[in-house]
Write an enzyme that holds these catalytic residues in place. Structure first.
Site, PDB file in Angstrom:
ATOM      1  N   HIS A 125      -2.439  15.401  -6.675  1.00 37.09           N
ATOM      2  CA  HIS A 125      -2.395  14.223  -5.806  1.00 37.09           C
ATOM      3  C   HIS A 125      -0.992  14.089  -5.216  1.00 37.09           C
ATOM      4  O   HIS A 125      -0.033  13.812  -5.947  1.00 37.09           O
ATOM      5  CB  HIS A 125      -2.741  12.977  -6.654  1.00 37.09           C
ATOM      6  CG  HIS A 125      -2.843  11.718  -5.851  1.00 37.09           C
ATOM      7  ND1 HIS A 125      -2.914  10.478  -6.454  1.00 37.09           N
ATOM      8  CD2 HIS A 125      -2.888  11.492  -4.505  1.00 37.09           C
ATOM      9  CE1 HIS A 125      -3.005   9.542  -5.511  1.00 37.09           C
ATOM     10  NE2 HIS A 125      -2.987  10.141  -4.327  1.00 37.09           N
ATOM     11  N   HIS A 167      -6.383  10.743  -0.341  1.00 39.54           N
ATOM     12  CA  HIS A 167      -6.704   9.465   0.306  1.00 39.54           C
ATOM     13  C   HIS A 167      -6.579   9.472   1.823  1.00 39.54           C
ATOM     14  O   HIS A 167      -6.544   8.404   2.448  1.00 39.54           O
ATOM     15  CB  HIS A 167      -5.831   8.351  -0.296  1.00 39.54           C
ATOM     16  CG  HIS A 167      -6.038   8.210  -1.771  1.00 39.54           C
ATOM     17  ND1 HIS A 167      -5.077   8.573  -2.696  1.00 39.54           N
ATOM     18  CD2 HIS A 167      -7.106   7.774  -2.474  1.00 39.54           C
ATOM     19  CE1 HIS A 167      -5.552   8.358  -3.919  1.00 39.54           C
ATOM     20  NE2 HIS A 167      -6.771   7.873  -3.820  1.00 39.54           N
ATOM     21  N   CYS A 199      -2.369  12.151   2.769  1.00 44.46           N
ATOM     22  CA  CYS A 199      -2.498  12.308   1.312  1.00 44.46           C
ATOM     23  C   CYS A 199      -3.678  13.238   1.060  1.00 44.46           C
ATOM     24  O   CYS A 199      -4.738  13.066   1.672  1.00 44.46           O
ATOM     25  CB  CYS A 199      -2.741  10.948   0.650  1.00 44.46           C
ATOM     26  SG  CYS A 199      -3.275  11.084  -1.068  1.00 44.46           S
ATOM     27  N   GLU A 231       0.848  -1.197   0.000  1.00 45.47           N
ATOM     28  CA  GLU A 231       0.000   0.000   0.000  1.00 45.47           C
ATOM     29  C   GLU A 231       0.879   1.241   0.000  1.00 45.47           C
ATOM     30  O   GLU A 231       1.654   1.456   0.923  1.00 45.47           O
ATOM     31  CB  GLU A 231      -0.918  -0.043   1.237  1.00 45.47           C
ATOM     32  CG  GLU A 231      -1.659   1.233   1.526  1.00 45.47           C
ATOM     33  CD  GLU A 231      -2.399   1.797   0.330  1.00 45.47           C
ATOM     34  OE1 GLU A 231      -3.286   1.115  -0.204  1.00 45.47           O
ATOM     35  OE2 GLU A 231      -2.066   2.939  -0.079  1.00 45.47           O
ATOM     36  N   LYS A 232       0.742   2.056  -1.044  1.00 48.59           N
ATOM     37  CA  LYS A 232       1.647   3.189  -1.250  1.00 48.59           C
ATOM     38  C   LYS A 232       1.505   4.321  -0.249  1.00 48.59           C
ATOM     39  O   LYS A 232       2.352   5.198  -0.185  1.00 48.59           O
ATOM     40  CB  LYS A 232       1.474   3.732  -2.664  1.00 48.59           C
ATOM     41  CG  LYS A 232       0.080   4.258  -2.969  1.00 48.59           C
ATOM     42  CD  LYS A 232       0.008   4.759  -4.411  1.00 48.59           C
ATOM     43  CE  LYS A 232      -1.375   5.250  -4.762  1.00 48.59           C
ATOM     44  NZ  LYS A 232      -2.169   4.245  -5.447  1.00 48.59           N
ATOM     45  N   HIS A 249       4.064   6.502  -4.645  1.00 53.99           N
ATOM     46  CA  HIS A 249       2.895   7.378  -4.548  1.00 53.99           C
ATOM     47  C   HIS A 249       3.096   8.549  -5.506  1.00 53.99           C
ATOM     48  O   HIS A 249       4.194   9.063  -5.615  1.00 53.99           O
ATOM     49  CB  HIS A 249       2.734   7.902  -3.115  1.00 53.99           C
ATOM     50  CG  HIS A 249       1.458   8.658  -2.938  1.00 53.99           C
ATOM     51  ND1 HIS A 249       1.314   9.972  -3.321  1.00 53.99           N
ATOM     52  CD2 HIS A 249       0.253   8.263  -2.458  1.00 53.99           C
ATOM     53  CE1 HIS A 249       0.071  10.353  -3.066  1.00 53.99           C
ATOM     54  NE2 HIS A 249      -0.592   9.345  -2.545  1.00 53.99           N
TER      55      HIS A 249
END
Ligand SMILES: [Fe+2]
Length: 131
Positions: free
Chosen positions: A52, A119, A116, A16-17, A46
């Site tokens: 983003h 996210h 993030c 999971e980044k 990422h």
């Protein structure tokens, strides 16, 4: 809606980044200064674009038996290609990686929380022993 802590996500950083990765010695001598590196996207990169990106990582230390966590460092990543010419046209991007130096008196756990802009919040932790 619940509590904010209900929305701090966890996962295996190798898959999971978004998960912050704390790199530091497993064991240190009391009051010896050492480095802790915090980054993310070590296995799965990422993005780092105007739209983003990772905004910040905060590192905490919670000593064994201690009642509260202590903030060690808060690192903001403020450049993501913004420019008057438009998104992703700027000359600089801050990479989401930081090194801080610290010393500890007692064994405990380093906790990192990364944010993030799309996210949300992600956490990880690493125990560290004082020998
Ligand atoms: Fe993201």
């Amino acid at each position: 809606m619940g509590n904010l802590s209900d929305h701090i996500q966890q996962a295996d950083w190798k898959k999971e980044k978004h998960v912050p990765v704390i790199e530091c010695p497993d064991s240190v001598k009391a009051d010896d200064i050492f480095q802790a590196k915090v980054t993310l996207g070590k296995e799965v990169a990422h993005p780092n674009t105007t739209e983003h990106h990772i905004r910040w990582i905060t590192l905490y230390y919670h000593d064994e038996g201690g009642k509260f966590a202590h903030e060690v460092a808060h690192i903001e990543f403020n450049a993501h290609g913004e420019s008057a010419e438009g998104p992703n046209q700027g000359p600089v991007y801050t990479h989401h990686e930081a090194v801080t130096t610290l010393k500890i008196a007692k064994s405990g756990v380093l906790h990192a929380i990364a944010y993030c802009n799309i996210h949300g919040l992600w956490e990880s932790s690493k125990p560290i022993q004082v020998s």
